[in-house]
Enzyme design. Structure first.
Site, PDB file in Angstrom:
ATOM      1  N   SER A   1       9.003   1.915   0.468  1.00 35.36           N
ATOM      2  CA  SER A   1       8.222   2.126   1.684  1.00 35.36           C
ATOM      3  C   SER A   1       6.745   1.951   1.393  1.00 35.36           C
ATOM      4  O   SER A   1       6.296   2.053   0.256  1.00 35.36           O
ATOM      5  CB  SER A   1       8.449   3.537   2.211  1.00 35.36           C
ATOM      6  OG  SER A   1       7.822   4.442   1.324  1.00 35.36           O
ATOM      7  N   LYS A   2       6.038   1.701   2.467  1.00 29.03           N
ATOM      8  CA  LYS A   2       4.605   1.473   2.392  1.00 29.03           C
ATOM      9  C   LYS A   2       3.875   2.698   1.833  1.00 29.03           C
ATOM     10  O   LYS A   2       2.838   2.579   1.200  1.00 29.03           O
ATOM     11  CB  LYS A   2       4.094   1.164   3.803  1.00 29.03           C
ATOM     12  CG  LYS A   2       3.002   0.124   3.821  1.00 29.03           C
ATOM     13  CD  LYS A   2       2.615  -0.215   5.228  1.00 29.03           C
ATOM     14  CE  LYS A   2       1.308  -0.961   5.267  1.00 29.03           C
ATOM     15  NZ  LYS A   2       1.259  -2.219   4.588  1.00 29.03           N
ATOM     16  N   ARG A   3       4.467   3.862   2.086  1.00 30.37           N
ATOM     17  CA  ARG A   3       3.796   5.080   1.652  1.00 30.37           C
ATOM     18  C   ARG A   3       3.592   5.127   0.132  1.00 30.37           C
ATOM     19  O   ARG A   3       2.671   5.727  -0.355  1.00 30.37           O
ATOM     20  CB  ARG A   3       4.578   6.320   2.111  1.00 30.37           C
ATOM     21  CG  ARG A   3       4.039   6.882   3.410  1.00 30.37           C
ATOM     22  CD  ARG A   3       4.855   8.050   3.897  1.00 30.37           C
ATOM     23  NE  ARG A   3       6.172   7.620   4.329  1.00 30.37           N
ATOM     24  CZ  ARG A   3       7.309   8.056   3.766  1.00 30.37           C
ATOM     25  NH1 ARG A   3       7.286   8.925   2.799  1.00 30.37           N
ATOM     26  NH2 ARG A   3       8.459   7.627   4.216  1.00 30.37           N
TER      27      ARG A   3
ATOM     28  N   GLY B   1       3.351   2.405  -1.936  1.00 28.99           N
ATOM     29  CA  GLY B   1       2.735   1.214  -2.542  1.00 28.99           C
ATOM     30  C   GLY B   1       2.729   0.080  -1.550  1.00 28.99           C
ATOM     31  O   GLY B   1       3.139   0.237  -0.404  1.00 28.99           O
TER      32      GLY B   1
END
Ligand code: GLU
Length: 484
Positions: free
Chosen positions: A255-257, A259
């Site tokens: 997930s974007k959270r 990286g």
């Protein structure tokens, strides 16, 4: 389908950027095509108008091209199966829906969004699986006709057969089974007459003669719906291969959270496409030996779907960094030179201040120490500018009360040298140490501090011979004045 001809596709929905998971899907399709002498097709799945993002298709194409995944057919590479953009194929889907309506394997549903919502709430309350209750399947021909005549909006749903076990075999996951009870009567055509993903995807895979559907595991639960659609049309199934999920190091879904997930972010951070592609290839594919460094061509030769694992693949940025180092190391000097010049221009240091010969010497000195082009200026700024400060920890440890005097002598010795080479500087330092009756290190450490401001880096005499005699002496004098 021409038997034996491999045709695979990457079918992204343009959301604005290319996800690294999307690049993995594209890459595995590309490699499979390369390995089998097949065709790799790019198809844009843009029928969800709510998710439309201006410029997204072009961005996607640019990023794919940057990665080196050339496709044989696509929006800008015409073939015999176009158009390759779904929003340009709407008539095709509508015609195919008519075929299903005719056959009775699909039906019109006039239920309003409000009715569907209250039905869903009711099911939730009773802890039932949310599923369309088939009210409209029971409409008579007359009622349907009247509704149409009255201009009532409708969607078209697939009539999922009762009590069937839907089976298909997956190259990665083996035999897969789903009970038809668990499958909702899928919407195929929306009330705005746009197809849903399921319909457009299956119709296109069939018409484009796709032999192998290779996509991420998140689509596995859609596959039984697709299998039913193939059956409803009376078409032959393609082969399926669902690629394992990409995971964060803590095994949660990537997930974007945690990286970056956009390929563009990695490109902009200075990762080489060779490293990124090599890294992505190893996310779920196992070469079967302990090799880790591959070019795109080598990957194409060795790739097979049989060597794709089922279990999730961890996205480990440290490994990517290591691969970047390895690929940068393998680049010819000329390539590194032009990347370094671009970088210098961007950082404002300027690329014209230094001759190519000078920059090539910097490259030779730093080759084994840089993982990224930006490391040239971040790890060894002293090749481009004199140190504007001296690392206080190194000063404390290495700069002694006598250092200034020793360096002064060394500077005088350097001054006498004519056209010195690396070895001449080294000899001069040894002579100075001898005449001062001190160990070489009494000069080496302060000299490194004076020329670089730091305590470590490439060989000291490499630095000195790259920056040259005048500059070295200037830096010695400046250190004597400034380091207290
Ligand atoms: N349009 C889907 C996506 O965005 C394609 C899935 C598939 O390959 O069937 O990934």
């Amino acid at each position: 389908m021409t038997s034996g001809t491999v045709r695979v596709r990457f079918a992204p929905s343009p959301t604005g950027f290319l996800h690294v998971g999307g690049l993995r899907t594209a890459l595995f399709n590309f490699l499979f095509a390369r390995n089998t002498g097949g065709k790799f097709i790019l198809r844009i799945e843009d029928t969800d108008r709510a998710r439309y993002v201006e410029g997204a298709v072009q961005n996607l194409i640019n990023t794919l091209k940057w990665s080196g995944l050339d496709y044989d057919e696509g929006p800008d590479a015409p073939g015999n199966y176009g158009p390759y953009v779904q929003s340009e194929r709407l008539d095709i889907y509508r015609k195919h829906v008519d075929v299903l309506l005719e056959k009775g394997t699909a039906y019109r549903c006039f239920c309003t969004p409000e009715r569907l919502e209250s039905m869903r709430k009711e099911q939730e309350k009773k802890k039932l699986q949310p599923k369309y209750d088939r009210t409209c399947l029971r409409l008579s021909a007359k009622e349907i006709e009247d509704n149409i005549a009255a201009g009532k909006p409708f969607v078209v749903r697939l009539k999922v057969p009762d009590g069937e076990t839907i089976r298909f075999s997956d190259i990665v996951r083996g035999d897969v089974e789903f009970m038809s009870e668990r499958v909702d009567d899928q919407v195929l055509l929306k009330s705005d007459s746009f197809p849903t993903y399921h319909l457009a995807n299956v119709v296109d895979d069939h018409l484009m003669e796709i032999s192998h559907v290779i996509r991420g595991e998140e689509w596995l639960s859609s596959t039984p719906k697709h299998v039913l659609l193939y059956e409803a049309f009376g078409w032959k199934l393609p082969k399926f291969a669902h690629l394992p999920l990409l995971l964060n190091p803590d095994k949660s879904k990537l997930s974007k959270r945690q990286g970056d997930v956009a390929v563009e972010d990695y490109r902009d951070k200075g990762y080489l496409k060779e490293a990124l592609v090599n890294f992505i290839a190893l996310l779920g594919w196992n070469p079967g030996d302990d090799r880790e460094i591959f070019s795109l061509e080598e990957l194409g030769k060795g790739f097979s779907l049989e060597k794709v694992n089922k279990s999730g693949a961890v996205f480990n940025v440290e490994k990517l960094n290591w691969l970047n180092f390895q690929h940068l190391r393998r680049k010819p000097d000329g390539n590194v030179l032009s990347m370094l010049k671009d970088h210098l221009a961007k950082t404002g240091i300027g690329s014209t201040r230094y001759s190519d010969a000078y920059l090539l010497e910097v490259i030779a000195a730093m080759r084994e120490r840089v993982s990224f082009i930006k490391d040239f200026t971040e790890k060894s700024p002293y090749f481009f500018l004199p140190p504007n400060e001296y690392d206080p920890a190194v000063v404390k440890k290495r700069w002694k009360p006598q250092s200034a005097e020793y360096l002064k002598k060394l500077g005088d010795e350097f001054l006498k040298l004519e056209n010195p080479q690396k070895q001449d500087y080294e000899n001069a330092l040894h002579r100075t140490a001898e005449s001062l009756n001190v160990g070489n290190s009494e000069l080496i450490h302060p000299l490194r501090l004076a020329v670089s401001g730091m305590g470590e880096g490439p060989g000291l005499f490499d630095i000195v011979s790259v920056i040259g005699k005048e500059e070295t002496i200037t830096r010695i004098n400046s250190a004597i004045e400034r380091i207290k």
